[in-house]
Design an enzyme around this catalytic site. Structure first.
Site, short mmCIF file in Angstrom:
data_model
loop_
_atom_site.label_atom_id
_atom_site.label_comp_id
_atom_site.label_asym_id
_atom_site.label_seq_id
_atom_site.Cartn_x
_atom_site.Cartn_y
_atom_site.Cartn_z
N ILE A 1 -7.87 -1.01 4.35
CA ILE A 1 -9.30 -1.14 3.43
C ILE A 1 -9.43 -2.46 2.93
O ILE A 1 -10.49 -2.97 3.02
CB ILE A 1 -8.95 0.04 2.35
CG1 ILE A 1 -10.16 -0.20 1.58
CG2 ILE A 1 -7.80 -0.54 1.39
CD1 ILE A 1 -10.26 0.80 0.45
N THR B 1 8.28 -3.22 -0.99
CA THR B 1 6.91 -3.69 -0.69
C THR B 1 6.12 -4.01 -1.89
O THR B 1 6.45 -3.63 -3.10
CB THR B 1 6.18 -2.64 0.17
OG1 THR B 1 5.83 -1.44 -0.55
CG2 THR B 1 7.11 -2.18 1.28
N TYR C 1 0.59 11.56 -6.99
CA TYR C 1 1.10 10.99 -5.94
C TYR C 1 2.07 12.10 -5.25
O TYR C 1 2.07 12.35 -4.01
CB TYR C 1 2.05 9.86 -6.40
CG TYR C 1 2.72 8.86 -5.28
CD1 TYR C 1 2.09 8.11 -4.58
CD2 TYR C 1 4.07 9.45 -5.02
CE1 TYR C 1 2.73 7.36 -3.66
CE2 TYR C 1 4.52 8.77 -4.09
CZ TYR C 1 3.93 7.51 -3.40
OH TYR C 1 4.72 6.98 -2.40
N ASN D 1 0.09 5.87 7.62
CA ASN D 1 0.74 5.42 6.70
C ASN D 1 0.21 4.91 5.42
O ASN D 1 0.60 4.69 4.43
CB ASN D 1 1.25 3.90 7.37
CG ASN D 1 1.81 3.05 6.59
OD1 ASN D 1 3.13 3.28 6.15
ND2 ASN D 1 1.25 1.98 6.30
N ASP E 1 -11.48 2.26 5.65
CA ASP E 1 -11.01 2.97 4.39
C ASP E 1 -10.72 4.48 4.77
O ASP E 1 -11.52 5.38 5.48
CB ASP E 1 -12.47 3.25 3.33
CG ASP E 1 -11.75 3.84 1.94
OD1 ASP E 1 -10.76 4.75 1.97
OD2 ASP E 1 -12.37 3.76 1.10
N VAL E 2 -9.45 4.77 4.74
CA VAL E 2 -8.82 6.15 5.11
C VAL E 2 -9.90 7.30 4.69
O VAL E 2 -9.55 8.53 5.14
CB VAL E 2 -7.40 6.33 5.30
CG1 VAL E 2 -6.59 5.18 5.93
CG2 VAL E 2 -6.97 6.33 3.81
N VAL F 1 10.79 1.30 -1.46
CA VAL F 1 10.72 0.40 -0.13
C VAL F 1 10.28 -0.71 -0.99
O VAL F 1 9.23 -0.77 -1.67
CB VAL F 1 9.77 0.94 0.88
CG1 VAL F 1 9.83 0.29 2.06
CG2 VAL F 1 10.30 2.42 1.52
#
Length: 271
Positions: free
Chosen positions: A38, A206, A171, A102, A75-76, A204
């Site tokens: 995005i 990130t 989430y 992902n 944008d997914v 993770v």
């Protein structure tokens, strides 16, 4: 020779973090990449999201490995935009063989909003996964071959991080939903020689979890860290750890593995 020579991988959320790591690992194994992200901010997300410059860096790094890459902002949540990216990417570098759904966000709902963070995280982390597969799977069906990996989470197996907030609860719900998608897709596609699995990382390293917002949250609520504690003595794993597992899942080494939920979690789910 790499394990993925001649393959084309469609990867969402590829501008940085796990998505960039997956693109690089698969490129190292010989795959060419169709990368989307995005590259703009979603209002309910408190941390800074990826930028066009981040996606440009992914392109540079993949090309440095002497692999081809087609990159586009998309944008997914927008199925038509994903279909356009796939169509243009396939025209540039060839039909998709591998799908990595992902892209994901982790809004916290710190402003007390009980609606928008939940809606946004479900739209991106669940509907976006559905859209990713639907946009790219026709090429796999045409070949009667391929592999799909959906990124879930340890929170998609346990749900210990919700704590009642709209973001965290959404989430966990979305990541649980990804497992349902994976199993449904596996039943649909495995008879066509298309394997579908989900991967479940612990935290993770990130920008999604290593950012000032999360650091402040844990500083102000030191007991909250227990909800995301691993059995092994590491606070998180590296993006490369997830990428290595995905590279295995999409290779012929895993040719009869489908419909599984694979944790890469330093023992989190055993707690």
């Amino acid at each position: 020779m790499g394990k993925l020579d001649g393959k084309v991988a469609f990867i969402t959320g590829a501008a940085r973090g796990q998505g960039r790591s997956h693109a690089l690992k698969l490129a190292e194994e010989g795959a060419d990449i169709i990368a989307v992200d995005i590259c703009s901010q979603i209002a309910s997300v408190e941390y800074d999201m990826a930028t066009p410059e981040d996606l440009d860096e992914t392109v540079r790094l993949v090309e440095a490995l002497d692999r081809r890459i087609f990159a586009q902002q998309a944008d997914v949540r927008d199925l038509a935009a994903l279909e356009k990216a796939v169509q243009e990417g396939e025209a540039a570098i060839g039909p998709v063989d591998i799908i990595l759904a992902n892209a994901g966000i982790a809004p916290l709902g710190l402003n007390g909003d009980r609606e928008q963070p939940f809606a946004d995280v479900v739209d991106v982390n669940l509907t976006g996964v559905y859209n990713t597969v639907i946009a790219a799977v026709p090429s796999l069906i045409a070949k009667q071959a391929g592999s799909i990996v959906l990124t879930s989470s340890t929170q998609g197996l346990k749900g210990t991080g919700g704590s009642g907030g709209a973001g965290g609860t959404g989430y966990a719900a979305a990541k649980h939903g990804v497992v349902g998608l994976m199993r449904s897709f596996a039943n649909w596609l495995s008879p066509q020689n298309i394997r579908v699995n989900s991967i479940h990382p612990t935290g993770v390293a990130t920008p999604m979890i290593q950012n000032p917002i999360i650091e402040q949250l844990f500083a102000e609520n030191p007991d909250s860290g227990d909800a995301v504690k691993n059995l092994m003595p590491v606070p998180w794993v590296e993006p490369r750890d997830i990428s290595n597992a995905i590279a295995f899942l999409v290779s012929d080494d895993a040719r009869y593995i489908t419909g599984v939920t694979l944790p890469v979690d330093a023992g989190f789910n055993a707690r």
